[in-house]
Design an enzyme around this catalytic site. Structure first.
Site, PDB file in Angstrom:
ATOM      1  N   GLU A  70       0.808  -1.216   0.000  1.00  0.00           N
ATOM      2  CA  GLU A  70       0.000   0.000   0.000  1.00  0.00           C
ATOM      3  C   GLU A  70       0.840   1.265   0.000  1.00  0.00           C
ATOM      4  OE1 GLU A  70      -0.579  -2.546   2.138  1.00  0.00           O
ATOM      5  OE2 GLU A  70      -2.564  -3.268   1.572  1.00  0.00           O
ATOM      6  N   HIS A  90      -9.930  -4.479  11.474  1.00  0.00           N
ATOM      7  CA  HIS A  90     -10.582  -4.325  10.176  1.00  0.00           C
ATOM      8  C   HIS A  90     -11.861  -3.492  10.243  1.00  0.00           C
ATOM      9  CE1 HIS A  90      -7.905  -7.590   8.985  1.00  0.00           C
ATOM     10  NE2 HIS A  90      -8.231  -7.378   7.735  1.00  0.00           N
TER      11      HIS A  90
HETATM   12  C1  LIG Z   1      -1.927  -4.230   4.811  1.00  0.00           C
HETATM   13  C2  LIG Z   1      -2.972  -5.138   4.316  1.00  0.00           C
HETATM   14  N1  LIG Z   1      -3.313  -5.109   3.012  1.00  0.00           N
HETATM   15  C3  LIG Z   1      -4.258  -5.928   2.532  1.00  0.00           C
HETATM   16  C4  LIG Z   1      -4.889  -6.813   3.359  1.00  0.00           C
HETATM   17  C5  LIG Z   1      -5.982  -7.718   2.814  1.00  0.00           C
HETATM   18  N2  LIG Z   1      -5.446  -9.073   2.699  1.00  0.00           N
HETATM   19  C6  LIG Z   1      -5.604  -9.943   3.690  1.00  0.00           C
HETATM   20  S1  LIG Z   1      -4.838 -11.370   3.377  1.00  0.00           S
HETATM   21  C7  LIG Z   1      -4.311 -10.862   1.874  1.00  0.00           C
HETATM   22  C8  LIG Z   1      -3.513 -11.782   1.032  1.00  0.00           C
HETATM   23  C9  LIG Z   1      -2.244 -12.206   1.682  1.00  0.00           C
HETATM   24  O1  LIG Z   1      -1.645 -13.236   0.983  1.00  0.00           O
HETATM   25  P1  LIG Z   1      -0.354 -13.983   1.506  1.00  0.00           P
HETATM   26  O2  LIG Z   1       0.568 -13.031   2.157  1.00  0.00           O
HETATM   27  O3  LIG Z   1       0.187 -14.772   0.376  1.00  0.00           O
HETATM   28  O4  LIG Z   1      -0.883 -14.939   2.651  1.00  0.00           O
HETATM   29  P2  LIG Z   1      -1.928 -16.144   2.554  1.00  0.00           P
HETATM   30  O5  LIG Z   1      -3.278 -15.534   2.689  1.00  0.00           O
HETATM   31  O6  LIG Z   1      -1.723 -16.829   1.270  1.00  0.00           O
HETATM   32  O7  LIG Z   1      -1.651 -17.001   3.733  1.00  0.00           O
HETATM   33  C10 LIG Z   1      -4.739  -9.573   1.635  1.00  0.00           C
HETATM   34  C11 LIG Z   1      -4.469  -8.817   0.416  1.00  0.00           C
HETATM   35  C12 LIG Z   1      -4.520  -6.801   4.720  1.00  0.00           C
HETATM   36  N3  LIG Z   1      -5.109  -7.614   5.605  1.00  0.00           N
HETATM   37  N4  LIG Z   1      -3.548  -5.981   5.161  1.00  0.00           N
END
Ligand SMILES: Cc1ncc(C[n+]2csc(CCOP(=O)(O)OP(=O)(O)O)c2C)c(N)n1
Ligand SMILES: [Mg+2]
Lengths: 361, 469
Positions: free
Chosen positions: B203, B272
């Site tokens: 972000e 959130h």
């Molecule tokens: C700073 C932030 N940006 C976006 C999100 C929304 N979000 C939650 S999980 C996620 C994907 C994360 O993927 P990854 O790091 O590969 O972990 P996984 O879910 O595959 O375990 C996103 C975009 C968030 N929680 N925090």
């Protein structure tokens, strides 16, 4: 422009002689950890990992079901498919001495650290008996007693926080190490690299674990990462990286041993990239249309960590009855946890205002 | 005993869905992880997986059935060693297809009633559903179409992208996934990946990139998946975007829109669920918009994209799926900085914005039943604040209650109270009251969440209090 061109032409200072193609790579100028070997587990050890992985699987399936029944709400991220990672790695740690921190996909890491399934499930249903008294929910669970530090909803935050836990271990000289898990998607957050730099600079005892399940929500690694070999992401900070088969609990345990040895002996941080896969959608509300059903099925059929361990146990002489009994026991534990979580009362209304601050002013 | 398969809830606000397709048939053996069916919600088609092992003994709800209640039994699974046909015989008969628009087509499950999550978020949604806003300001005779807030926002972006080549949309999951909340649905298809761009989860990086692109002459629309994650990037919103014009003596502009859902959603917990309205509204150099209705969402997002100033555009996830009347006009653009009286009244002024407007309208209806005629103002823009509209109403009613889905301290409500003190003191017959969320991080537990969020009952009580009733 001219300056850029001329500096490009000049040999960089201190550069090695031109290499002839095909020559052996230059010897590393600093110590590196040894190549990990697959761990040679005893039958009992493997049986123990198998039980833990099965517990996570069954727990998560039940959580998914309770979500479907409206007993769990909000975001609920299941760990199904990734069980070998938490179990293999945390089996090499000492509960209560070494710190663990992760993101919102945290149920498996808690179970692998020996935390009672009942209080985890009761947190998922938002009850007073939950590990965060119902105030945290699926994404926010903690156990200071176990040195499990959460449970964080902001992608990437746990990396800096984990680095702080490592700082504490070094500061206090308590011999503990920190393990910070994060996803392939989280690996693109800036604070990850700010943390890497400090950790290596100050030789902090931390194992960074990238759980590369190949997707961040709907974005595959190659769509989000210029360097998609994530184990290399620490190299420019001089943090050694190792890629590990995260679907094989013994390969994971083998890598964990190398990492723990390295970090505990004061050599600074290490980075493990665990190649793994999540079977379910990102959260309960993700239709997962970004990958084919065949892709998921192929992983389930060929690389399932639990099946894998089961076959190996059979080869080591575990009987069908023995394994079936484990299945039954595990199911029972999970059913009890679910019943407990369903029956436990909601928090008292007065809890709304407690725990905002520690002191009163 | 056969295991009952129940219609799953795929989100905390889902009450029913369509059983789109069965992927198994009676007699099939299944194990955990097998996909049994596809279920459609208003947002998506989801796969429904088996948890238990056994044989599909009976399918009780045929594929293609709409409005299947969450928790209704949709099939029976005979466990290992159980006779599937016996299990099927013991089952209730499949329901006959009922005519449309009637009570549940599928009987409620015998065991375990479908759990309705009694949460604060559900109450907020209910307030919105119960109430209507007066017609948006449009010329008489304008054709109106029912549109969800989600669609209105998408149309606003698409229309502006069609007319201005400089506009592009960037953010996490905005392109191929069609938006985490499906707000950018169809944009990739129409505008291609040059203008609809999926970012890594970074972000701070893409907010800065957007601000830089705006300084360089483009018109970025930067989506934050939710505004909670914009905290990673708030430095660029404030230090880079908001101050550029001033610091450069008016030379360098930063025409950018930062948009995404803001405020509490359902049961997503403390990290959130925050309303950043007051945070951004405190910053000179920013425009802050927080619409309620779909028409306002559309007209104001178009205005925001055209605007030469940096705009923080705060949407609300709980409103995305809600439909409102939207004028069918080629170019429906609304003025920034203008509040709207969404309900006229004489006795007390309720001032709110975003989802709080639904709560205020709901309270106004209840007050009407008690003989109190409340006026409701939707601020729509939080900065610059339309003081004139508020003060004019205050002059008429002499009483004001601020309604806000957000924390009370240093809130928009606090600002409104200060405005009333400073500029409307002589019109006040009672102190200004604030009805807001509780002053605590948002708890996860359903009962606590309900207690923590702003409630119509409390607005009614506050209104009665200022009316000395
Ligand atoms: C700073 C932030 N940006 C976006 C999100 C929304 N979000 C939650 S999980 C996620 C994907 C994360 O993927 P990854 O790091 O590969 O972990 P996984 O879910 O595959 O375990 C996103 C975009 C968030 N929680 N925090
Ligand atoms: Mg991932």
């Amino acid at each position: 422009m001219a300056r850029a061109a001329s500096s490009k032409g000049a040999a960089p200072r201190g550069a090695a002689k031109k290499q002839t193609p095909g020559a052996a790579p230059p010897a590393p100028n600093r110590e590196r950890p040894p190549e990990p070997k697959r761990y040679k587990a005893t039958r009992d050890e493997l049986l123990d990992y198998y039980k833990q992985m099965l517990l996570i699987r069954r727990f998560e399936e039940r959580a998914g079901q309770l979500y479907g029944l409206g007993l769990i709400g909000g975001f609920c991220h299941l760990y199904i498919g990734q069980e070998a990672v938490a179990v293999g790695l945390q089996s090499a740690l000492e509960v209560g001495k070494d710190s663990v921190i992760t993101g919102y996909r945290d149920h498996g890491h808690m179970l692998a650290y020996g935390i009672d399934p009942k209080v985890i499930m009761a947190e998922l249903t938002g009850r007073e008996a939950g590990i965060s008294r119902g105030k945290g929910g699926s994404m926010h669970m903690f156990s200071v007693e176990h040195r499990f530090y959460g449970g964080h909803g902001i992608v990437g935050a746990q990396v800096a926080l984990g680095t702080g836990l490592a700082f504490k271990h070094k500061y206090a000289g308590d011999g503990g190490v920190a393990m910070a898990y994060f996803g392939d998607g989280a690996a693109n957050q800036g604070q990850v690299y700010e943390s890497f730099n400090m950790a290596e600079l100050w030789k902090l005892p931390i194992i960074y674990v990238i759980e590369n399940n190949q997707y961040a929500m709907g974005t595959s690694v190659n769509r989000s990462s210029a360097e998609d070999q994530l184990y290399r992401r620490g190299e420019s900070f001089r943090i050694p990286g190792i890629q590990v088969d995260g679907m094989d609990v013994l390969a994971v345990r083998g890598a964990a041993n190398v990492a723990v040895d390295w970090v505990r002996s004061g050599k600074g941080p290490i980075l493990l990239e665990l190649k793994t896969y999540r079977y379910r959608g990102h959260s309960m509300s993700d239709p997962a249309k970004y990958r084919s059903r065949e892709e998921v099925q192929a992983v389930r059929d060929k690389s399932d960590p639990i099946e894998h361990a089961r076959k190996e146990l059979e080869a080591m002489g575990a009987t069908e009855d023995e394994l079936k009994a484990i299945d039954q026991q595990t199911k029972q534990v999970v059913v009890e946890a679910a019943d407990f979580a369903e029956q436990a009362p909601e928090p008292d209304a007065s809890e709304l205002y407690t725990d905002v601050l520690v002191g009163s002013y | 005993m056969p295991v009952e398969l129940k219609m799953p809830a795929l989100s905390p606000t889902m009450e029913e869905g369509t059983l789109a397709k069965w992927l198994v048939k009676e007699g099939d053996t299944v194990k955990s992880g097998d996909i049994l069916a596809e279920i459609e919600t208003d947002k998506a088609t989801m796969e429904f997986e088996a948890v238990d092992e056994g044989t599909i003994a009976k399918i009780l709800v045929p594929e293609g059935t709409d409005e299947v209640k969450v928790g209704a039994v949709i099939a029976l699974i005979a466990a290992e060693g159980e006779d599937a046909s016996a299990a099927a015989a013991a089952s209730p008969p499949a329901p006959a297809p009922a005519p449309a628009a009637e009570a549940p087509k599928v009987p409620a499950p015998e065991s375990g009633e479908p759990k309705q999550m009694e949460t604060g978020a559900r109450d907020l949604v209910a307030s919105v559903a119960r109430t209507e806003v007066a017609d948006p300001e449009v010329p008489a005779g304008t054709e109106m179409v029912k549109q969800t807030v989600r669609e209105a926002l998408r149309d606003a972006m698409a229309e502006e992208m069609r007319t201005d080549e400089r506009v592009f949309v960037m953010g996490e999951e905005v392109a191929e996934y069609q938006g985490a909340y499906k707000v950018t649905q169809g944009l990739l298809e129409e505008f291609g990946d040059r203008r609809v761009i999926d970012t890594p989860i970074t972000e701070y990086g893409f907010a800065g990139l957007g601000a830089g692109a705006a300084m360089g002459g483009l018109k970025p629309v930067i989506e934050f998946m939710t505004f909670n994650f914009a905290m990673q990037a708030i430095d660029h919103v404030i230090n880079s975007a908001a101050k550029t014009n001033y610091m450069s003596g008016g030379q360098m502009r930063c025409p950018i829109v930062f948009r995404g859902p803001n405020g509490a959603a359902a049961r997503v917990g403390a990290q959130h669920s925050q309303n950043y309205g007051p945070w951004y509204a405190a910053v000179p150099g920013l425009i802050v918009i927080a619409p309620y209705s779909a028409a306002d969402a559309k007209g104001l997002l178009k205005a925001a994209i055209r605007c030469e100033d940096p705009v923080v555009f705060l949407e609300n996830e709980l409103l995305y799926g809600h439909s409102f009347e939207v004028p069918k006009l080629d170019d429906y653009v609304l003025p920034i900085g203008k509040a709207r009286v969404v309900r006229e009244g004489r006795d007390v002024t309720l001032v709110s914005y975003s989802i709080g407007v639904g709560v205020a309208l709901d309270a106004a209806e209840r007050l009407a039943g008690e003989g109190i005629d409340a006026e409701v103002i939707d601020l729509r823009t939080l900065r610059p604040l339309d003081k004139d509209t508020v003060l004019k109403s205050l002059k008429k009613t002499n009483r004001m209650v601020c309604v806000e889905e957000g924390w009370p301290v240093c809130s928009i409500s606090s600002e409104l109270a200060a405005v009333a003190m400073e500029e409307g003191f002589d019109d006040l017959d009672a102190p200004v009251l604030r009805v807001t969320d509780e002053d605590v991080p948002l708890p996860y537990a359903a009962n606590l969440e309900k207690l923590a969020l702003v409630k119509a009952e409390d607005v009614v009580e506050a209104a009665k209090k200022v009316c000395y009733r």
